[in-house]
Structure formats: C-alpha cells, structure tokens
Design an enzyme around this catalytic site. Structure first.
Site, PDB file in Angstrom:
ATOM      1  N   PRO A 107       0.839  -1.765  -0.190  1.00  0.00           N
ATOM      2  CA  PRO A 107      -0.221  -0.407   0.263  1.00  0.00           C
ATOM      3  C   PRO A 107       0.665   1.155  -0.015  1.00  0.00           C
ATOM      4  O   PRO A 107       2.132   1.313   0.687  1.00  0.00           O
ATOM      5  CB  PRO A 107      -1.022  -0.305   0.901  1.00  0.00           C
ATOM      6  N   VAL A 108       0.268   2.142  -0.494  1.00  0.00           N
ATOM      7  CA  VAL A 108       1.164   3.384  -1.079  1.00  0.00           C
ATOM      8  C   VAL A 108       1.246   4.433   0.125  1.00  0.00           C
ATOM      9  O   VAL A 108      -0.370   4.559   0.611  1.00  0.00           O
ATOM     10  CB  VAL A 108       1.182   4.096  -2.320  1.00  0.00           C
ATOM     11  N   ALA A 110       1.446   4.920   2.760  1.00  0.00           N
ATOM     12  CA  ALA A 110       1.708   4.051   4.248  1.00  0.00           C
ATOM     13  C   ALA A 110       2.130   3.979   5.525  1.00  0.00           C
ATOM     14  O   ALA A 110       1.982   3.631   6.683  1.00  0.00           O
ATOM     15  CB  ALA A 110       0.407   3.477   3.944  1.00  0.00           C
ATOM     16  N   GLY A 111       2.909   4.955   5.081  1.00  0.00           N
ATOM     17  CA  GLY A 111       4.524   4.192   5.777  1.00  0.00           C
ATOM     18  C   GLY A 111       5.313   2.894   5.918  1.00  0.00           C
ATOM     19  O   GLY A 111       5.872   2.664   6.705  1.00  0.00           O
ATOM     20  N   LEU A 112       4.634   2.041   4.730  1.00  0.00           N
ATOM     21  CA  LEU A 112       5.543   0.562   4.245  1.00  0.00           C
ATOM     22  C   LEU A 112       6.587   1.107   3.844  1.00  0.00           C
ATOM     23  O   LEU A 112       7.201  -0.207   3.417  1.00  0.00           O
ATOM     24  CB  LEU A 112       4.558  -0.046   4.044  1.00  0.00           C
ATOM     25  N   SER A 114       6.454   1.447   0.301  1.00  0.00           N
ATOM     26  CA  SER A 114       6.448   1.438  -0.689  1.00  0.00           C
ATOM     27  C   SER A 114       7.660   2.046  -2.023  1.00  0.00           C
ATOM     28  O   SER A 114       7.883   1.169  -2.731  1.00  0.00           O
ATOM     29  CB  SER A 114       4.980   1.673  -1.231  1.00  0.00           C
ATOM     30  N   SER A 115       7.714   3.157  -1.851  1.00  0.00           N
ATOM     31  CA  SER A 115       8.431   3.872  -2.524  1.00  0.00           C
ATOM     32  C   SER A 115      10.047   3.460  -2.261  1.00  0.00           C
ATOM     33  O   SER A 115      10.825   3.600  -3.613  1.00  0.00           O
ATOM     34  CB  SER A 115       8.184   5.843  -1.945  1.00  0.00           C
ATOM     35  N   ALA A 116      10.836   3.484  -1.199  1.00  0.00           N
ATOM     36  CA  ALA A 116      11.799   2.548  -1.411  1.00  0.00           C
ATOM     37  C   ALA A 116      12.460   1.423  -2.122  1.00  0.00           C
ATOM     38  O   ALA A 116      13.430   1.352  -2.609  1.00  0.00           O
ATOM     39  CB  ALA A 116      12.710   2.865  -0.030  1.00  0.00           C
ATOM     40  N   ASP A 158      13.631   3.304   4.857  1.00  0.00           N
ATOM     41  CA  ASP A 158      13.061   2.810   4.316  1.00  0.00           C
ATOM     42  C   ASP A 158      14.656   1.695   3.150  1.00  0.00           C
ATOM     43  O   ASP A 158      14.183   0.499   3.092  1.00  0.00           O
ATOM     44  CB  ASP A 158      12.622   3.541   3.640  1.00  0.00           C
TER      45      ASP A 158
HETATM   46  O1  PMV Z   1       5.956   6.315   9.072  1.00  0.00           O
HETATM   47  P1  PMV Z   1       7.258   6.794   8.062  1.00  0.00           P
HETATM   48  O2  PMV Z   1       7.405   5.503   7.336  1.00  0.00           O
HETATM   49  O3  PMV Z   1       7.073   7.797   7.217  1.00  0.00           O
HETATM   50  O4  PMV Z   1       7.893   6.042   9.395  1.00  0.00           O
HETATM   51  C1  PMV Z   1       8.571   7.817   9.560  1.00  0.00           C
HETATM   52  C2  PMV Z   1       9.678   7.253  11.241  1.00  0.00           C
HETATM   53  C3  PMV Z   1       9.279   8.629  12.034  1.00  0.00           C
HETATM   54  O5  PMV Z   1      10.418   8.176  13.227  1.00  0.00           O
HETATM   55  C4  PMV Z   1       8.530   8.889  12.399  1.00  0.00           C
HETATM   56  C5  PMV Z   1      10.866   9.548  10.669  1.00  0.00           C
HETATM   57  C6  PMV Z   1      11.741   8.795  11.105  1.00  0.00           C
HETATM   58  O6  PMV Z   1      12.630   9.932  10.405  1.00  0.00           O
HETATM   59  O7  PMV Z   1      12.542   8.072  10.958  1.00  0.00           O
END
Ligand code: PMV
Length: 327
Positions: A107-108, A110-112, A114-116, A158
């Site tokens: 999923p894009v 969403a903090g997973l 995906s882009s990297a 990532d």
């Molecule tokens: O949701 P993501 O993958 O963008 O997580 C960011 C993680 C943080 O600790 C909040 C920021 C960081 O640069 O480490």
C-alpha cells in the site's frame, strides 16, 4: 521479456519518533514486495509504467510526458526512479532507453516504505539488465541518494530494509545492525486509509518535547528500554513479551500525540480480538497499525480490524532483501 527484480516493504516494530532524537528503533522487512521489470529500448526514452497506480509516462531529453493518469502524481512517483536509473546508467557508461514496469503489492503512502522498495527493485533490475555490477551496498546507496534528493533528509531506514531485508536495529549515530530473530512474528497490519504527513507528525512530537522537556525525556528513556528488552524477546522467540512491549510503546506514542481516532479504533479492536499486542507503526496520525497475533487468532484479528473500518492484511517477517527474480 525483461529482467525482473523485487524488494520488500517494512514496518517499524519499535522506536519510531524517538529514533529522531537518537534512541534505537527496530525495523522489520515484510513479505509484501514491489516488483520491477526492465527491458532495453531502441531509442533513449525512459518509459515508466506503474500497473498498481495506473500511471504511465516517459522522460526524454530532461522533460516528462504523461501517458496515463495524473501528470503531477506520476512525476512525483517517478522522479526518484529516474534519479536511481541515471545513477546505474552512469556506472554503465552509456545512456540507453528503457521500459520499466512496476507492480507493487505494498500500500502506498501508508508508512510501509513502498517508495524505497520500488526504487531498490528498479535499481537492481536495471543493473542486472545492463550487466552493471551492483552489490547490495550499491543498491542501498543508490536508493538512499535518490530518496534524499526527493524527500530531504530521511533517516535511511526505508532504503536499508528494502535492500537488506530481515530485521535491523537502527540508531542515528551508529547506523544499521542486523538482529538475530528466532521468532516468526505473525502480524496483521491494519491500514486506516487516513493519509498523513510524516513531517507534520515529527513536528508535533518536537513541539511537545520542547514544551515539556522534563516529561518527554523519561518517555524517551522508556522507549529505549522497550527496544533493549525487545531485542532479547526477539532472540528468545518470546511473543508474549513482544506483545506487551508493543502495547507500552503505543501508549508512549499516544502520550506524545501521534495516535489518532482512526488508529485507536483499529488498535483496540485488534487487542479485543486476541492480539498479543498492537501499536501504530511509523509516523502515526493515520497510516498503519500492527497487531502481533498467534497463528490461531490471525483470522479473528483480521476480521475485527475490518469490522471497524480498517483495511487489514497479514504479513510476516522476510529475510529476503532486494533480489533478482528473473533474468
Ligand atoms: O511512517 P514512516 O515510514 O514515514 O515513519 C517515519 C518514522 C519516524 O520515526 C516518525 C521518522 C523518521 O524519520 O524516523
């Protein structure tokens, strides 16, 4: 038929946000992968197509032309890919045209990561197609450099996890260290579907920290202790302890203001349905949560997350970083 490479997505198991201030974090590669297929063209065009995002376009002589989907979205998604390809072509020593097709199960936004994952897969595929020797270290550097140009100063979490896979301990001043993990770590990941900005979330924590330094500093110490205990629990396959530590970690993140209503619904539903522990993952304020769950409860937790409006999927740790699928 071209060369196909793939790379995994990630979750942050412990330590997000506090990692920004020098505390350790544990990151895990999951078995959701991005796939990239590369083949050579007879002209000099770089043609990119994302099957899952319904986007297509090409770069030629420094300009971008859209062929399918929204031009602005396509340019922002394709820019880091173009930069990574340029670096591989530089190593190759000759400018060649390429068709690159991306198919991602991640999923894009969403903090997973995906882009990297996409950029690492493209880098490896193009390297293999052109017989450019790319070690994992080279793929990591190339992915990290192109993400840096597009996203400012990311921590590098990532690109590292997409390239090397497995489980990594990350700390700002010491970098990455692979962790020994005996546990299988069955997870249900719940996507709230709420978009959030990592930058805004990081800012939120900064302002709370500045306003209440004497309160937030002990919270950071607690977060560090959680990571240290989690390292042992991962080694000993102690899922009960990992679950408890996840719950405490979530409470700390809630305390510094990065949970939100959408995440709370999913976290509570997962716990009620029998998860060993649940927490937000990544920046918070929407995005995804994770629930550590015994195999026999996976289905129940999955359904509970779905019932309260989340988009669940099951995931497991993978040791496989970036890899060539087909030459
Ligand atoms: O949701 P993501 O993958 O963008 O997580 C960011 C993680 C943080 O600790 C909040 C920021 C960081 O640069 O480490």
């Amino acid at each position: 038929m071209g060369v196909v490479a793939s790379a995994p997505a990630k979750i942050i198991l412990f330590g997000e946000h506090f990692v920004v201030y020098g505390e350790p974090a544990i990151v895990l590669a999951i078995d959701k992968r991005a796939y990239a297929e590369a083949e050579q063209r007879n002209d000099k065009r770089l043609c990119l197509r994302s099957v899952n995002l319904n986007l297509a376009g090409y770069f030629e002589n420094g300009t971008f032309k859209i062929e399918q989907g929204d031009a602005k979205e396509a340019k922002s998604k394709f820019e880091p890919i173009k930069l990574a390809v340029a670096k591989v072509l530089e190593k190759h020593g000759e400018n060649v045209g390429l068709n690159i097709q991306i198919n991602s199960t991640v999923p894009v936004a969403a903090g997973l990561g995906s882009s990297a994952a996409v950029v690492a897969a493209v880098t490896a595929a193009v390297g293999a197609l052109l017989n450019v020797k790319m070690s994992k270290e080279d793929v990591f550097r190339t992915t990290y450099e192109s993400e840096k140009i597009v996203h400012g100063t990311p921590s590098g979490i990532d690109p590292a996890i997409s390239t090397f896979g497995g489980t990594l301990l990350f700390q700002m001043d010491t970098g990455f260290k692979p962790l020994e993990v005996k546990a299988d770590i069955p997870l249900v990941i719940g996507d709230t579907g709420v978009e959030r900005s990592t930058r805004a979330q990081v800012e939120k924590v900064r302002s709370i920290k500045e306003k209440y330094p004497q309160i937030v500093e002990p919270v950071m110490l607690a977060a560090r202790e959680i990571v240290l205990r989690a390292i042992d629990a991962l080694k000993e396959n102690d899922l009960e302890t990992l679950g408890e530590l996840m719950n405490i970690n979530h409470a700390l993140l809630y305390g510094v203001g990065v949970s939100d209503e959408s995440l709370e619904w999913l976290v509570n539903a997962a716990r009620k349905a029998g998860a060993l522990g649940a927490k937000l993952t990544g920046a918070g304020g929407g995005g995804c949560m994770i629930a550590l769950t015994k195999n026999e409860e996976l289905e129940r937790v999955f359904e509970a997350i779905q019932r309260v409006g989340g988009k669940p999927f099951m995931a497991r740790k993978t040791d496989e970083g970036v890899k060539i699928e087909r030459t």
